[in-house]
Design a protein around this motif. Structure first.
Motif, short mmCIF file in Angstrom:
data_model
loop_
_atom_site.label_atom_id
_atom_site.label_comp_id
_atom_site.label_asym_id
_atom_site.label_seq_id
_atom_site.Cartn_x
_atom_site.Cartn_y
_atom_site.Cartn_z
N LEU A 222 -22.78 -39.38 -62.66
CA LEU A 222 -23.66 -38.21 -62.69
C LEU A 222 -25.10 -38.62 -62.40
CD1 LEU A 222 -23.89 -35.18 -63.25
CD2 LEU A 222 -24.20 -35.75 -65.67
N GLU A 223 -25.56 -39.68 -63.01
CA GLU A 223 -26.92 -40.15 -62.76
C GLU A 223 -27.08 -40.62 -61.31
OE1 GLU A 223 -28.16 -42.98 -65.69
OE2 GLU A 223 -27.93 -41.54 -67.33
N SER B 118 -31.08 -46.04 -68.76
CA SER B 118 -30.88 -44.68 -69.23
C SER B 118 -30.45 -44.68 -70.69
CB SER B 118 -29.81 -44.00 -68.37
OG SER B 118 -29.44 -42.77 -68.93
N PHE C 169 -29.98 -37.59 -54.84
CA PHE C 169 -30.74 -36.38 -54.50
C PHE C 169 -32.23 -36.69 -54.46
CE2 PHE C 169 -33.29 -32.75 -55.85
CZ PHE C 169 -33.02 -31.88 -54.80
N GLY C 170 -32.72 -37.41 -55.45
CA GLY C 170 -34.14 -37.78 -55.48
C GLY C 170 -34.52 -38.65 -54.29
N ALA D 47 -23.77 -38.25 -51.97
CA ALA D 47 -23.90 -37.46 -53.20
C ALA D 47 -22.77 -36.44 -53.32
CB ALA D 47 -25.26 -36.76 -53.25
N GLN E 90 -25.66 -39.36 -58.73
CA GLN E 90 -25.87 -38.14 -57.95
C GLN E 90 -27.35 -37.74 -58.00
OE1 GLN E 90 -21.94 -36.34 -59.87
NE2 GLN E 90 -23.25 -34.78 -59.04
N TRP E 91 -27.94 -37.78 -59.17
CA TRP E 91 -29.35 -37.40 -59.31
C TRP E 91 -30.23 -38.38 -58.54
CZ3 TRP E 91 -29.09 -37.11 -65.36
CH2 TRP E 91 -28.33 -36.01 -65.74
N TYR E 92 -29.93 -39.66 -58.63
CA TYR E 92 -30.72 -40.67 -57.91
C TYR E 92 -30.64 -40.43 -56.40
CZ TYR E 92 -31.15 -43.69 -62.09
OH TYR E 92 -31.44 -44.21 -63.32
N ALA F 173 -34.78 -45.52 -59.33
CA ALA F 173 -35.15 -44.13 -59.13
C ALA F 173 -36.67 -43.98 -59.16
CB ALA F 173 -34.50 -43.24 -60.18
N SER G 196 -20.07 -36.49 -56.22
CA SER G 196 -19.96 -35.29 -57.05
C SER G 196 -18.53 -34.77 -57.07
CB SER G 196 -20.91 -34.21 -56.51
OG SER G 196 -20.78 -33.04 -57.26
#
Length: 187
Positions: free
Chosen positions: A51-52, A127, A58-59, A29, A54-56, A138, A33
């Motif tokens: 960007l998505e 998305s 992190f989750g 990540a 990165q979110w995935y 996710a 990033s």
């Protein structure tokens, strides 16, 4: 009880392996990033997919690491009561807390995240952002994370009962639940 302890060891090993592997997703990540920020600043090129992702990631770290955190006894707890209890009292409190709070919480989330994931997977949900990613992986991490947490909660219950019965030693006894480690004996 030996069969249950073997199951507990298998669950612990699985969640340790998954947790350690998931920890590496933090590095992925960070690299993604940084790469996305550099490409946006230097070349004015950016992507919603990065960007998505990165979110995935992190989750995924959060969901896949929750069971390992419970196994390591590093989860957040309120020690106002438990820090004042003797070791056996803390073990009993853990059993009650797991049965009354953790298991119902996890089972409720498994019940609700199953259809959440399955509907997304069946529909091929994507998305709404331009260039965004598919969403079901996710949502699958949410379900998988709670399944792993359920397994670890069962493992912790097995171990706490075995510890209370004197079948196995408590490997985390000196520092469990924020209790101070006992002083070394003086010669």
């Amino acid at each position: 009880m030996s069969g249950l302890l073997a199951l507990s060891r298998a669950i612990d090993a699985m969640n340790t392996w998954i947790g350690r592997a998931a920890a590496w997703l933090v590095l992925a990540a960070v690299v993604i990033s940084a790469g996305n920020a550099i490409s946006r600043k230097l070349f004015s090129v950016s992507s919603n997919a990065w960007l998505e992702l990165q979110w995935y990631l992190f989750g995924a770290v959060f969901m896949l690491g929750a069971a390992w955190t419970l196994k390591l006894n590093e989860h957040v707890r309120i020690d106002i009561l438990s820090s004042r209890l003797p070791k056996r009292g803390r073990d009993r409190l853990d059993i009650v807390g797991h049965l009354i709070f953790l298991l119902p919480f996890v089972l409720l989330h498994i019940h609700s995240s199953g259809p959440f994931f399955w509907n997304s997977y069946r529909s091929g949900e994507v998305s709404t952002n331009a260039g965004g990613l598919i969403i079901w992986p996710a949502k699958g991490m949410v379900l998988l994370g709670f399944l792993l947490l359920l397994a670890q909660a069962i493992s912790e219950l097995i171990k706490r009962i075995a510890i209370l019965r004197g079948i196995i030693p408590d490997e985390a006894a000196p520092s469990a639940h924020g209790a101070p480690a006992p002083a070394a004996p003086k010669p």
